[in-house]
Design a protein around this motif. Structure first.
Motif, PDB file in Angstrom:
ATOM      1  N   ASN A  11     -25.595 -25.862   1.060  1.00 26.81           N
ATOM      2  CA  ASN A  11     -24.893 -25.762   2.342  1.00 26.81           C
ATOM      3  C   ASN A  11     -23.601 -26.578   2.381  1.00 26.81           C
ATOM      4  O   ASN A  11     -23.069 -26.826   3.460  1.00 26.81           O
ATOM      5  CB  ASN A  11     -25.812 -26.226   3.480  1.00 26.81           C
ATOM      6  CG  ASN A  11     -26.876 -25.194   3.799  1.00 26.81           C
ATOM      7  OD1 ASN A  11     -26.686 -24.000   3.606  1.00 26.81           O
ATOM      8  ND2 ASN A  11     -28.013 -25.655   4.277  1.00 26.81           N
ATOM      9  N   TYR A  12     -23.093 -26.964   1.228  1.00 28.33           N
ATOM     10  CA  TYR A  12     -21.878 -27.773   1.157  1.00 28.33           C
ATOM     11  C   TYR A  12     -20.868 -27.127   0.213  1.00 28.33           C
ATOM     12  O   TYR A  12     -21.237 -26.485  -0.779  1.00 28.33           O
ATOM     13  CB  TYR A  12     -22.192 -29.184   0.648  1.00 28.33           C
ATOM     14  CG  TYR A  12     -23.097 -29.982   1.551  1.00 28.33           C
ATOM     15  CD1 TYR A  12     -22.581 -30.888   2.481  1.00 28.33           C
ATOM     16  CD2 TYR A  12     -24.482 -29.829   1.490  1.00 28.33           C
ATOM     17  CE1 TYR A  12     -23.418 -31.615   3.311  1.00 28.33           C
ATOM     18  CE2 TYR A  12     -25.328 -30.557   2.307  1.00 28.33           C
ATOM     19  CZ  TYR A  12     -24.783 -31.447   3.224  1.00 28.33           C
ATOM     20  OH  TYR A  12     -25.616 -32.171   4.046  1.00 28.33           O
ATOM     21  N   PHE A  13     -19.591 -27.296   0.541  1.00 32.17           N
ATOM     22  CA  PHE A  13     -18.528 -27.000  -0.408  1.00 32.17           C
ATOM     23  C   PHE A  13     -18.377 -28.220  -1.314  1.00 32.17           C
ATOM     24  O   PHE A  13     -18.454 -29.357  -0.843  1.00 32.17           O
ATOM     25  CB  PHE A  13     -17.211 -26.716   0.310  1.00 32.17           C
ATOM     26  CG  PHE A  13     -17.249 -25.498   1.202  1.00 32.17           C
ATOM     27  CD1 PHE A  13     -17.418 -24.233   0.659  1.00 32.17           C
ATOM     28  CD2 PHE A  13     -17.117 -25.616   2.578  1.00 32.17           C
ATOM     29  CE1 PHE A  13     -17.464 -23.105   1.474  1.00 32.17           C
ATOM     30  CE2 PHE A  13     -17.152 -24.504   3.399  1.00 32.17           C
ATOM     31  CZ  PHE A  13     -17.328 -23.244   2.846  1.00 32.17           C
ATOM     32  N   ILE A  14     -18.123 -27.970  -2.599  1.00 33.41           N
ATOM     33  CA  ILE A  14     -18.122 -29.049  -3.594  1.00 33.41           C
ATOM     34  C   ILE A  14     -16.781 -29.073  -4.310  1.00 33.41           C
ATOM     35  O   ILE A  14     -16.319 -28.043  -4.822  1.00 33.41           O
ATOM     36  CB  ILE A  14     -19.266 -28.861  -4.608  1.00 33.41           C
ATOM     37  CG1 ILE A  14     -20.608 -28.723  -3.872  1.00 33.41           C
ATOM     38  CG2 ILE A  14     -19.320 -30.021  -5.588  1.00 33.41           C
ATOM     39  CD1 ILE A  14     -21.745 -28.261  -4.764  1.00 33.41           C
ATOM     40  N   ASN A  15     -16.177 -30.228  -4.368  1.00 32.87           N
ATOM     41  CA  ASN A  15     -14.893 -30.409  -5.052  1.00 32.87           C
ATOM     42  C   ASN A  15     -15.101 -30.218  -6.552  1.00 32.87           C
ATOM     43  O   ASN A  15     -15.806 -31.004  -7.186  1.00 32.87           O
ATOM     44  CB  ASN A  15     -14.356 -31.810  -4.754  1.00 32.87           C
ATOM     45  CG  ASN A  15     -12.873 -31.938  -5.024  1.00 32.87           C
ATOM     46  OD1 ASN A  15     -12.230 -31.011  -5.506  1.00 32.87           O
ATOM     47  ND2 ASN A  15     -12.313 -33.089  -4.702  1.00 32.87           N
ATOM     48  N   SER A  16     -14.501 -29.178  -7.131  1.00 37.24           N
ATOM     49  CA  SER A  16     -14.841 -28.761  -8.489  1.00 37.24           C
ATOM     50  C   SER A  16     -13.605 -28.632  -9.374  1.00 37.24           C
ATOM     51  O   SER A  16     -12.512 -28.346  -8.896  1.00 37.24           O
ATOM     52  CB  SER A  16     -15.566 -27.407  -8.456  1.00 37.24           C
ATOM     53  OG  SER A  16     -16.686 -27.453  -7.589  1.00 37.24           O
ATOM     54  N   SER A  17     -13.821 -28.828 -10.676  1.00 40.20           N
ATOM     55  CA  SER A  17     -12.726 -28.700 -11.640  1.00 40.20           C
ATOM     56  C   SER A  17     -13.073 -27.695 -12.720  1.00 40.20           C
ATOM     57  O   SER A  17     -14.245 -27.441 -13.008  1.00 40.20           O
ATOM     58  CB  SER A  17     -12.391 -30.057 -12.265  1.00 40.20           C
ATOM     59  OG  SER A  17     -13.467 -30.519 -13.054  1.00 40.20           O
ATOM     60  N   HIS A  18     -12.043 -27.149 -13.329  1.00 39.51           N
ATOM     61  CA  HIS A  18     -12.176 -26.150 -14.388  1.00 39.51           C
ATOM     62  C   HIS A  18     -11.606 -26.727 -15.676  1.00 39.51           C
ATOM     63  O   HIS A  18     -10.525 -27.335 -15.665  1.00 39.51           O
ATOM     64  CB  HIS A  18     -11.392 -24.893 -13.978  1.00 39.51           C
ATOM     65  CG  HIS A  18     -11.358 -23.821 -15.017  1.00 39.51           C
ATOM     66  ND1 HIS A  18     -10.191 -23.441 -15.650  1.00 39.51           N
ATOM     67  CD2 HIS A  18     -12.337 -23.043 -15.533  1.00 39.51           C
ATOM     68  CE1 HIS A  18     -10.456 -22.465 -16.508  1.00 39.51           C
ATOM     69  NE2 HIS A  18     -11.750 -22.206 -16.450  1.00 39.51           N
TER      70      HIS A  18
END
Length: 722
Positions: free
Chosen positions: A144-151
Motif C-alpha cells: 500500500n506504499y509507493f517506494i523510492n526505487s532505482s534502476h
C-alpha cells in the motif's frame, strides 16, 4: 587632429605606444571596477534583526527587499507600524498558519519592519514545501506504499559504457532510495565456473557450448578493450603534456555522481551572502574512491551491466556498501532487486555473502505471526532487507533451462527486472538462468514473477512482483486499465525504463504512480524531469509514501478509480524576485549583468483522457488546458519580474488527486533559448499537497541536482472546488 591621433599608433615611437597602452589598460581597469561596483551594489544587503535579544543578519537582495517592504507597507495601509490584528490576519488567512501558534507568537501591539520579518521569516518560515507528516501511518501492508526505487543502481553514467561503482548505492540510499537493483554475473576468473558450464552443457552440441562461453565473456572482453583504450589515451595525454579536464556533465564518463545534498536549508538566506551551501571538495573526496579499479575476489560473483562495456565490481563489495548506508537516515526497510545471470555455484556464494554481510538484517523466512502468505505491515519490517528474486523451478524445468543458456536459445527472462525492452542489446537478450533453492528461499515477501495476464495464478500470489517495462504498462493501461489498477491496489508492480534510454534518461514516474505502480525504477545518475518529480514525491518521506485511499487494498472491492477523491482547482503563482540565481554554465561571473532569467512553471497532473473510463465522460467535450506558463525575463542573478508578466494562472483544472500531482519550476536564460538543453540553469519541484500557500521562498537546485544559493520569492494561491 583627431585623424592624426587615430593614425598615430602605427608610426608612434615606443614611448608613445607605451603611454597609449598604459592609458588603455587603465581604461579597462576602470571599466572592470565599475562593473564590480555594480555587482556589489546588487549583492544582498544585511537587515539587522534583534528578536529574543539576539542579533541576526538577514541578507536580502535589493529586489527581494523591495518586494518584502511593499508587502509590509500594503499590510500597514498607510498606518505604520503594523498593528497586531493585521499581522495576525496575514499569518492565518494569507499564510495558512495555525491560529493557536499565531496567538501564542504575537505578543506586541505593533511591529516595525524588522520585527515583522523576525516573526514572519524566522518564527513561521517561508518554505514553499510543507514538511512531511511526522506521524505517517506505517501500519498498512507494504503493497500500500509507493517506494523510492532505482534502476541499474550500480551505474554512474551511460547504460552501455558507464562505470559500475558501490558509491552509487551509498548515495541513493542516503538520499532516500529504498529499492536498489543488482545485476549479478559469474566471475570469469572463478575455477568453478568452467565446471558449472561444462555440466550444464553436457548434452549439447560443440557449437552450442561455444556460444554459451561467449555469452558470459563478452562483457569481460568489452571491459578489457575499454581499459586498453583508456590506458593508451592516458599515455598519449601525458606524453603531449595535455592537462586532464573533467566535466560535470553526464556526458563525461567521470562526472560527479554526488547528486543533491540531503540537507534542507532551514536557515534560508541567513549568514554571509557569499557563504557556500555545499563544498565541492567534500563531494569530490566522498566519491573519489569510485574512480579506482577494484580488485575482484576470484571465487565470488561480480556486479555489472552485461553485454556492455561497463567495468565490474564485486558482489560482496556492493553488499557491504548497502549495509553501510541502508539505515543511516531511516529505519524503514529496503528491497534488493536481484537480476541473476550467475550459475548455481556462484548463486550459493551469493547466499553466503548476503547472510554474512547482512547478518541480523536479512529477512530469511516468513514471520510466524503472518499466516497464509499475508504481507507484513511496514512497521513490522524496520531495519530489514527484503530480497526480490525469482522462485526456483522444478528439477525438470531446471534441466530444460540449463540446456538454454545460450543467449540465442531458450526463454528470455522477463521477470528479473530487465528484458528485451530494457537497456540491453536487443540482439543479445539475457538468457534464462535457473535459480537455486537457497537463493529462491530468500524471496520471502517479494518474489519476481513473469507477467502473462491478470487472471493467472501467479497474479494472485500475495508476495509476487511483476516487473514490466514502461511501454508495456502504457499498453496495458489502454487495453486493461481497470484490471491493471485493481491488481496494483493489492499486489506489487515495478516499472523499469524502456530499451532506448541508453543515456540513462527517465520517464515521467507520476503517470505510473497514478496507475498504482508501487516501484518506478529511476536512473539516479541522470538529473532530468523524471528525477525532479521523483525527488518531489519522496521529499522528507524516507522512501515510503502511503498511497491515497482509493489506491489501497483495504478498500472494498466495489471501489474503483471513479470513486477517487478528485477535485477541480485553480492555482495562481506570482513570481516577484530572485536572489543568487545560478548563472548559465558558460557565463563568467563578471558578465552576470547580461543574464536574463525567466521562470517557467509546469503542472504535472493527470489529464482527464488518461483516467479510468472513456475520454470526456458523459459526452462532455473537454476544454483544452495549458499546463505550462512562464514569466517575462528579469535582469542579472538578482532579478525582479515585471508586474505585467509575473502572474502565472492555471484555472479550472479538473479532478486532481493532489498527492499524485506536482508543480515544477524551471529557471532559464532567455538569451540561450535556442540552444538545445543549454537554457536551464535551476529548478524546483513540489508535490501539490505539500505546496504551501501565501508568500513563500522557493529554494532552487542546480542542473546537477544539488542545492544552490538561488531562491525565488513567490505568492501561491490555491482554490479547490468539488
Amino acid at each position: 587632429m583627431s585623424k592624426t591621433r587615430a593614425m598615430a599608433p602605427a608610426g608612434q615611437s615606443p614611448s608613445r605606444r607605451h603611454t597609449l597602452q598604459v592609458h588603455g589598460t587603465e581604461a579597462i581597469s576602470s571599466l572592470k571596477r565599475a562593473i564590480n561596483l555594480t555587482l556589489l551594489l546588487a549583492s544582498p544587503a544585511a537587515i539587522h534583526l534583534h528578536g529574543d535579544g539576539m542579533k541576526r543578519d538577514l541578507y536580502l537582495s535589493a529586489t527581494l527587499q523591495r518586494s518584502v517592504r511593499k508587502l509590509y507597507n500594503d499590510l500597514c495601509r498607510g498606518q505604520a507600524p503594523l498593528d497586531r490584528k493585521s499581522l495576525q490576519n496575514f499569518l492565518e488567512v494569507e499564510q495558512g498558519e495555525a491560529q493557536d501558534k499565531v496567538s501564542e507568537t504575537l505578543t506586541e501591539d505593533t511591529y516595525k519592519f524588522e520585527q515583522f520579518l523576525e516573526v514572519w521569516w524566522r518564527q513561521f518560515g517561508l518554505e514553499i514545501e510543507r514538511p512531511a507528516s511526522s506521524d505517517k501511518d506505517l501500519t498498512k501492508p507494504i503493497t500500500n506504499y509507493f517506494i523510492n526505487s532505482s534502476h541499474n543502481t550500480y551505474l554512474s553514467g551511460h547504460q552501455w559504457k558507464g562505470k559500475a561503482t558501490v558509491e552509487t548505492y551509498k548515495r541513493a540510499l542516503r538520499e532516500g532510495c529504498r529499492c536498489v537493483e543488482i545485476d549479478v554475473w559469474d566471475n570469469d576468473a572463478s575455477p568453478s565456473r568452467d565446471k558449472s558450464l561444462a555440466e550444464s552443457a553436457r548434452d549439447s552440441s560443440r557449437s552450442e557450448r561455444s556460444m554459451r562461453f561467449s555469452a558470459n565473456t563478452l562483457h569481460t572482453a568489452g571491459v578489457h578493450m575499454k581499459r586498453v583504450v583508456d590506458n593508451k589515451i592516458e599515455r598519449a595525454r601525458k606524453f603531449l603534456g595535455v592537462e586532464k579536464v573533467h566535466s560535470h556533465s553526464p556526458k563525461c564518463s567521470k562526472f560527479d555522481i554526488s547528486g543533491p545534498s540531503s540537507g534542507y536549508r532551514n536557515e534560508l538566506a541567513l549568514g554571509h551572502p557569499d557563504a557556500d551551501v555545499d563544498s565541492d571538495e567534500t563531494v569530490g573526496s566522498q566519491y573519489g574512491a569510485s574512480r579506482r579499479d577494484t580488485a575482484l575476489t576470484r571465487d565470488e560473483p561480480i556486479v555489472m551491466h552485461g553485454y556492455t562495456f561497463t567495468q565490474p565490481i564485486g558482489f560482496r563489495e556492493v553488499c557491504a556498501a548497502i549495509r553501510e548506508a541502508a539505515f543511516e537516515t531511516t529505519d524503514l526497510p529496503i528491497i534488493v532487486s536481484l537480476e541473476v545471470h550467475a550459475l548455481a555455484d556462484q548463486q550459493e556464494r551469493m547466499v553466503d555473502i548476503m547472510r554474512e554481510e547482512w547478518s541480523g538484517l536479512l529477512v530469511e523466512r516468513p514471520y510466524e505471526a503472518l499466516l497464509n502468505g499475508t504481507i507484513p505491515r511496514l512497521d513490522e519490517l524496520r531495519n530489514k532487507i527484503l530480497i526480490k528474486v525469482k522462485k526456483a523451478t522444478s528439477s525438470t524445468e531446471n534441466s530444460m533451462a540449463a540446456g538454454s543458456l545460450s543467449p540465442n536459445l531458450g526463454t528470455v527472462d522477463y521477470d528479473s527486472g530487465s528484458g528485451p525492452e530494457d537497456d540491453r542489446s536487443p540482439k543479445r537478450p539475457p538468457p534464462k538462468v535457473p535459480i537455486c533453492e537457497n537463493l529462491s528461499n530468500l524471496a520471502v515477501y517479494t518474489h519476481s514473477e513473469h507477467f502473462m495476464n491478470f487472471e493467472s495464478s501467479a497474479a494472485k500470489t500475495p508476495s509476487h512482483i511483476f516487473s514490466i517495462s514502461e511501454n508495456k504498462i502504457l499498453e496495458l493501461w489502454e487495453s486493461k486499465r481497470d484490471e491493471l489498477f485493481t491488481h496494483n491496489r493489492h499486489y506489487f508492480m515495478r516499472a523499469y525504463p524502456k530499451a532506448t534510454r541508453f543515456n540513462s534518461s527517465n520517464p515521467d514516474p507520476s503517470q505510473f504512480w497514478r496507475k498504482g505502480v508501487q516501484m518506478v525504477a529511476m536512473n539516479w545518475q541522470k538529473w532530468d524531469e523524471g528525477m525532479m518529480l521523483n525527488k518531489a514525491m519522496f521529499s522528507g518521506e524516507n522512501g515510503w509514501v502511503l498511497k491515497p485511499a482509493g489506491y489501497r487494498s483495504h478498500m472494498d472491492e466495489s471501489d474503483s478509480t471513479c470513486h477517487l477523491s478528485h477535485r477541480v482547482f485553480d492555482l495562481i503563482i506570482t513570481v516577484f524576485a530572485g536572489q543568487h540565481i545560478p548563472l548559465p554554465e558558460d557565463m563568467p561571473r563578471h558578465e552576470s549583468h547580461s543574464f536574463r532569467p525567466l521562470v517557467k512553471c509546469e503542472l504535472h497532473v493527470e489529464k482527464p483522457e488518461k483516467r479510468s473510463g472513456s475520454p470526456g465522460e458523459g459526452g462532455i467535450r473537454l476544454r483544452s488546458i495549458e499546463w505550462d506558463k512562464q514569466t517575462g525575463s528579469g535582469r542579472t542573478d538578482h532579478p525582479e519580474f515585471g508586474a505585467d508578466s509575473r502572474e502565472l494562472c492555471f484555472r479550472d483544472i479538473p479532478r486532481v488527486e493532489e498527492s499524485l500531482s506536482f508543480v515544477r519550476f524551471r529557471v532559464e536564460h532567455e538569451g540561450s533559448r535556442f540552444v538545445p538543453g543549454g537554457n536551464r540553469v535551476a529548478w524546483a519541484c513540489i508535490r501539490l499537497d505539500r505546496l504551501a500557500t501565501g508568500f513563500r521562498v522557493i529554494p532552487l537546485m542546480d542542473t546537477d541536482g544539488r542545492d544552490s544559493k538561488g531562491v525565488l520569492l513567490v505568492r501561491v494561491a490555491k482554490n479547490y472546488r468539488s
